[in-house]
Write a protein that holds these residues in place. Sequence first.
Motif, PDB file in Angstrom:
ATOM      1  N   MET A  32       0.639  -1.316   0.378  1.00 31.77           N
ATOM      2  CA  MET A  32      -0.233  -0.113   0.325  1.00 31.77           C
ATOM      3  C   MET A  32       1.026   1.614   0.021  1.00 31.77           C
ATOM      4  SD  MET A  32      -3.011   1.589   2.283  1.00 31.77           S
ATOM      5  CE  MET A  32      -4.010  -0.433   2.061  1.00 31.77           C
ATOM      6  N   LYS A  33       0.606   2.005  -0.682  1.00 32.32           N
ATOM      7  CA  LYS A  33       1.252   3.350  -0.370  1.00 32.32           C
ATOM      8  C   LYS A  33       0.345   4.234  -0.081  1.00 32.32           C
ATOM      9  CE  LYS A  33       4.213   3.930  -3.917  1.00 32.32           C
ATOM     10  NZ  LYS A  33       5.300   3.926  -5.080  1.00 32.32           N
ATOM     11  N   ILE A  34       0.975   5.561   0.287  1.00 31.09           N
ATOM     12  CA  ILE A  34       0.037   6.124   1.024  1.00 31.09           C
ATOM     13  C   ILE A  34       0.584   7.811   1.543  1.00 31.09           C
ATOM     14  CG2 ILE A  34      -1.343   6.970   3.207  1.00 31.09           C
ATOM     15  CD1 ILE A  34      -1.120   4.094   4.076  1.00 31.09           C
ATOM     16  N   LEU A  35       0.289   8.832   0.342  1.00 37.87           N
ATOM     17  CA  LEU A  35       0.941  10.484   0.799  1.00 37.87           C
ATOM     18  C   LEU A  35       0.058  11.080   1.660  1.00 37.87           C
ATOM     19  CD1 LEU A  35       2.261  12.188  -0.971  1.00 37.87           C
ATOM     20  CD2 LEU A  35       0.643  12.596  -2.565  1.00 37.87           C
ATOM     21  N   LEU A  36       0.547  12.093   2.559  1.00 38.09           N
ATOM     22  CA  LEU A  36       0.053  12.681   3.785  1.00 38.09           C
ATOM     23  C   LEU A  36      -0.125  14.519   2.943  1.00 38.09           C
ATOM     24  CD1 LEU A  36       0.652  10.930   6.758  1.00 38.09           C
ATOM     25  CD2 LEU A  36      -0.927  10.255   5.409  1.00 38.09           C
ATOM     26  N   VAL A  37      -1.298  14.876   2.919  1.00 40.58           N
ATOM     27  CA  VAL A  37      -0.947  16.371   2.736  1.00 40.58           C
ATOM     28  C   VAL A  37      -1.292  17.021   3.896  1.00 40.58           C
ATOM     29  CG1 VAL A  37      -1.364  18.278   0.781  1.00 40.58           C
ATOM     30  CG2 VAL A  37      -1.447  16.201   0.417  1.00 40.58           C
ATOM     31  N   ARG A  38      -0.277  18.091   4.306  1.00 39.12           N
ATOM     32  CA  ARG A  38      -0.080  18.876   5.551  1.00 39.12           C
ATOM     33  C   ARG A  38       0.451  20.083   5.509  1.00 39.12           C
ATOM     34  NH1 ARG A  38      -4.366  19.678   9.646  1.00 39.12           N
ATOM     35  NH2 ARG A  38      -4.075  21.781  10.142  1.00 39.12           N
ATOM     36  N   VAL A  39       0.491  20.966   4.859  1.00 44.47           N
ATOM     37  CA  VAL A  39       1.885  21.421   5.117  1.00 44.47           C
ATOM     38  C   VAL A  39       2.491  22.072   6.005  1.00 44.47           C
ATOM     39  CG1 VAL A  39       0.687  21.347   2.459  1.00 44.47           C
ATOM     40  CG2 VAL A  39       0.507  23.122   3.941  1.00 44.47           C
ATOM     41  N   SER A  40       1.584  22.796   7.057  1.00 43.73           N
ATOM     42  CA  SER A  40       1.486  23.695   7.546  1.00 43.73           C
ATOM     43  C   SER A  40       0.184  23.899   9.002  1.00 43.73           C
ATOM     44  CB  SER A  40       1.859  25.565   7.473  1.00 43.73           C
ATOM     45  OG  SER A  40       0.125  25.526   6.771  1.00 43.73           O
ATOM     46  N   SER A  41       0.873  24.431  10.043  1.00 46.41           N
ATOM     47  CA  SER A  41       1.715  25.048  10.522  1.00 46.41           C
ATOM     48  C   SER A  41       3.050  24.169  11.220  1.00 46.41           C
ATOM     49  CB  SER A  41       1.705  26.567  11.365  1.00 46.41           C
ATOM     50  OG  SER A  41       1.054  26.031  12.291  1.00 46.41           O
ATOM     51  N   LEU A  42       3.558  24.716  11.820  1.00 40.97           N
ATOM     52  CA  LEU A  42       5.002  24.084  12.733  1.00 40.97           C
ATOM     53  C   LEU A  42       4.024  23.188  13.610  1.00 40.97           C
ATOM     54  CD1 LEU A  42       7.486  23.310  14.008  1.00 40.97           C
ATOM     55  CD2 LEU A  42       7.206  24.784  16.101  1.00 40.97           C
ATOM     56  N   GLY A  43       2.551  23.193  14.819  1.00 37.82           N
ATOM     57  CA  GLY A  43       2.012  22.527  15.506  1.00 37.82           C
ATOM     58  C   GLY A  43       1.406  21.889  14.817  1.00 37.82           C
ATOM     59  N   ASP A  44       0.246  22.578  13.720  1.00 36.50           N
ATOM     60  CA  ASP A  44      -0.471  21.318  12.920  1.00 36.50           C
ATOM     61  C   ASP A  44       0.618  20.045  12.238  1.00 36.50           C
ATOM     62  OD1 ASP A  44      -2.703  22.762  13.600  1.00 36.50           O
ATOM     63  OD2 ASP A  44      -1.999  24.038  12.069  1.00 36.50           O
ATOM     64  N   VAL A  45       1.549  20.526  11.894  1.00 41.45           N
ATOM     65  CA  VAL A  45       2.787  18.857  11.553  1.00 41.45           C
ATOM     66  C   VAL A  45       2.676  18.156  11.883  1.00 41.45           C
ATOM     67  CG1 VAL A  45       4.590  19.285   9.674  1.00 41.45           C
ATOM     68  CG2 VAL A  45       3.650  20.178   9.107  1.00 41.45           C
ATOM     69  N   LEU A  46       3.073  19.005  13.639  1.00 44.34           N
ATOM     70  CA  LEU A  46       3.792  17.848  14.272  1.00 44.34           C
ATOM     71  C   LEU A  46       2.486  16.590  14.760  1.00 44.34           C
ATOM     72  CD1 LEU A  46       5.420  17.209  16.959  1.00 44.34           C
ATOM     73  CD2 LEU A  46       4.184  18.567  18.163  1.00 44.34           C
ATOM     74  N   HIS A  47       1.207  17.948  14.746  1.00 46.08           N
ATOM     75  CA  HIS A  47       0.130  16.353  15.722  1.00 46.08           C
ATOM     76  C   HIS A  47      -0.241  15.831  14.602  1.00 46.08           C
ATOM     77  CE1 HIS A  47      -0.981  20.709  18.180  1.00 46.08           C
ATOM     78  NE2 HIS A  47       0.070  19.500  18.785  1.00 46.08           N
ATOM     79  N   ASN A  48      -0.070  16.418  13.244  1.00 43.27           N
ATOM     80  CA  ASN A  48      -0.715  15.154  12.238  1.00 43.27           C
ATOM     81  C   ASN A  48       0.806  13.657  12.516  1.00 43.27           C
ATOM     82  OD1 ASN A  48      -2.738  15.040   9.994  1.00 43.27           O
ATOM     83  ND2 ASN A  48      -0.624  14.367   8.778  1.00 43.27           N
ATOM     84  N   LEU A  49       1.825  14.123  12.796  1.00 46.20           N
ATOM     85  CA  LEU A  49       2.740  12.434  13.100  1.00 46.20           C
ATOM     86  C   LEU A  49       2.114  11.585  13.309  1.00 46.20           C
ATOM     87  CD1 LEU A  49       5.959  14.823  13.799  1.00 46.20           C
ATOM     88  CD2 LEU A  49       5.425  13.232  12.139  1.00 46.20           C
ATOM     89  N   PRO A  50       1.871  11.465  14.297  1.00 45.58           N
ATOM     90  CA  PRO A  50       0.517  10.337  14.814  1.00 45.58           C
ATOM     91  C   PRO A  50       0.426   9.456  13.910  1.00 45.58           C
ATOM     92  CG  PRO A  50       0.616  11.291  16.563  1.00 45.58           C
ATOM     93  CD  PRO A  50       0.546  12.568  15.321  1.00 45.58           C
ATOM     94  N   MET A  51      -0.560   9.849  12.313  1.00 46.26           N
ATOM     95  CA  MET A  51      -1.058   9.444  11.539  1.00 46.26           C
ATOM     96  C   MET A  51      -0.179   7.685  11.743  1.00 46.26           C
ATOM     97  SD  MET A  51      -3.234  11.770   9.085  1.00 46.26           S
ATOM     98  CE  MET A  51      -4.011  10.605   8.172  1.00 46.26           C
TER      99      MET A  51
END
Length: 326
Positions: A1-20
């Motif tokens: 499976m190949k997956i693309l995540l699109v979360r471009v900004s901001s610093l805190g929001d990018v960080l909070h996306n990492l657990p995905m």
Amino acid sequence: MKILLVRVSSLGDVLHNLPMVADLLREHPGATIDWVVEEGYVSLVRLNPHVRKIIPWALRRWRKSLGKKETRAEISAFFRTLREDEYDYVFDTQGLLKTGIIMGAARVRKGGKKVGLANGSEGSGYEGISRIFHTDSIPLNPRTHAVARGRMVAGAALDYSVDSAPEFGLPAPTPATRPAFLPHDDYAVFFHGTARAAKKWADANWIALGAALAPMPVLLPWGSQSEHEDAQALAAAIPNARVLPKLSMMDAVLLAQHARLAVGVDTGLTHIAAAFVRPTIEIYCDSPKWKTEGNWSDRIVNLGDLGAPPSSAEVIAAARRLLAPA
């Protein structure tokens, strides 16, 4: 499976996306995960070793020179890189027109899905037009925590539950990663700066906290001229406090990673300290605590709330608990 995540900004929001990333790999261990992110945050995403390819998006810089040939060439190169792979799933967890356009340009395999948010969170930027690029739009409670948001979108799309503590995939601090500008001994860092004045904690409170922590060194970072001036004023009144030189984003991340105690207002670097599970106090003065509070470890204390900043006594008591021997 190949997956693309699109979360471009901001610093805190990018960080909070990492657990995905950890969730997806737990459910699909053989998956490859790529990520489109604003170029300034590439080094943060790179800390997670499970992201295969990071595709830098430089809209903040490009928009200043859209008429230049070189800029147009960079934009064309970005879209060529984006379209090099076909994905089974593309997730846009930001819900803006610009992230929808990126999702729309990405290629999916036959039967592949482009999944995004059906609605925004309270007080967050959300552009409903982004839904035109989705094959699936996932509705969420408008009061969904920032970390849970992306995790729940992916869980709904791939039919798995999200009930574990988030894993950010960030490395533990080691002597090899400790930068030379840090003191050799334990230190506290005060993330006092924020772009919105209403989110600030009163100088008198920072000074009282610094005095209570003495003789522990207190490091004061800054990101703008006004924050530099604030840091200098605090350093003049706090024993053993030091104003740091202007740091790169990566040095600021290392500052949070190695802190014996991090105290900060609702800002990206405070949340980074919490993601590293350093002893952290998050101070909420003019933003809702439910949205970003560090709720995955007892080493993180969240104080205050929208319109109800904590007192210095509350923060001092929390700091003493966090610094007490186990």
